[in-house]
Write a protein that holds these residues in place. Sequence first.
Motif: not given
Length: 323
Positions: A287-311
């Motif tokens: 993609f950089q061959k086309f000299k694009p402008e970089s921008c950011s996406l924000f991701a959020l991850k919420h592990g609500r339960t103890r079980r899924i955080r452990w797994l």
Amino acid sequence: MVVEQLTPADYPHWDMFVRAQKSGSFFHTTQWLADRPEGEFAILGVREAGKLIAGFAYLTNHKWGLRRILPPKITSRFAPILADELLTQPDRVRDLLLALIKHLPPYDSLHLIFPPTMPDRPKLPLPNVTHQTLKTNRLYPPQTEESLRRRYSPNTRKLLNRAHKQGIRYYPIDDPRIVYRLSAQSMQYSGRHHPLTLGEFLAIFQRFEVGQDVVMLGAGITRQPLAAIMMTYDRQVVYPLFFGINRDSGKHEAGLYLMHHSIVWALEQNRIFDFNGSNIPRIDAFFQKFKPESCSLFALKHGRTRRIRWLNQLTTRLGKPLY
């Protein structure tokens, strides 16, 4: 302010709302999300004085007794959509996001990917949340093919000229299997597997209306494409979904030539060209061959339960995180 579950009768109104907002995209519509095998589909809407001002179209995946709200395959935007006029009000944005999350069905994990139009990373007072900054590249109109070429390096311009002299041209194609075959071949060449089976790919393609929200182009010396691309688009942005190059036909620049003309196609329609896949280094280098402008996406991850955080700790060590 009223938060409610939207019914199928509301879906056309939801899609109109999504397409009217800068933060909305094809990936937030019922056309893309409804009836996906990855999970159970639903939409929460927020109304004020009877007017829809925000909402979240989402999928709940049920696996191993876990309830995960996460984006389906080939989906680079998955988050609530807010009316444009609200995005400049951080407190209002936070309150609406929290209201929508509060009204979601009980879940073990939640994974959101906010669009580049979200001005700041939402500050949500949720426990056990991790944030991630993702990258995408974009080219913005108005630009002509000539101005694009001036952006490129001398070597990229040289390769495009060489492709043209070799007789490579681009043209519309109507068989999605060509795109699948070449994209699968390219992924295999780089040591990856296609995320979809052919059946899943064709099922996704059937959601589109060719000429209205999807276009497929090929490039080659004859009508046997050496490269192919499938792009979806909405009112503002063009997103390449699948792109592939025939690696068995010797050295050629059909892929570079096709990507260039795909960008030209988008910008001539006054749409942004958004390079999906910019978080994969090998693809980003192309993609950089086309000299694009970089921008950011924000991701959020919420592990609500103890079980899924452990797994999730266990599965992450195996390279397959649950959220």
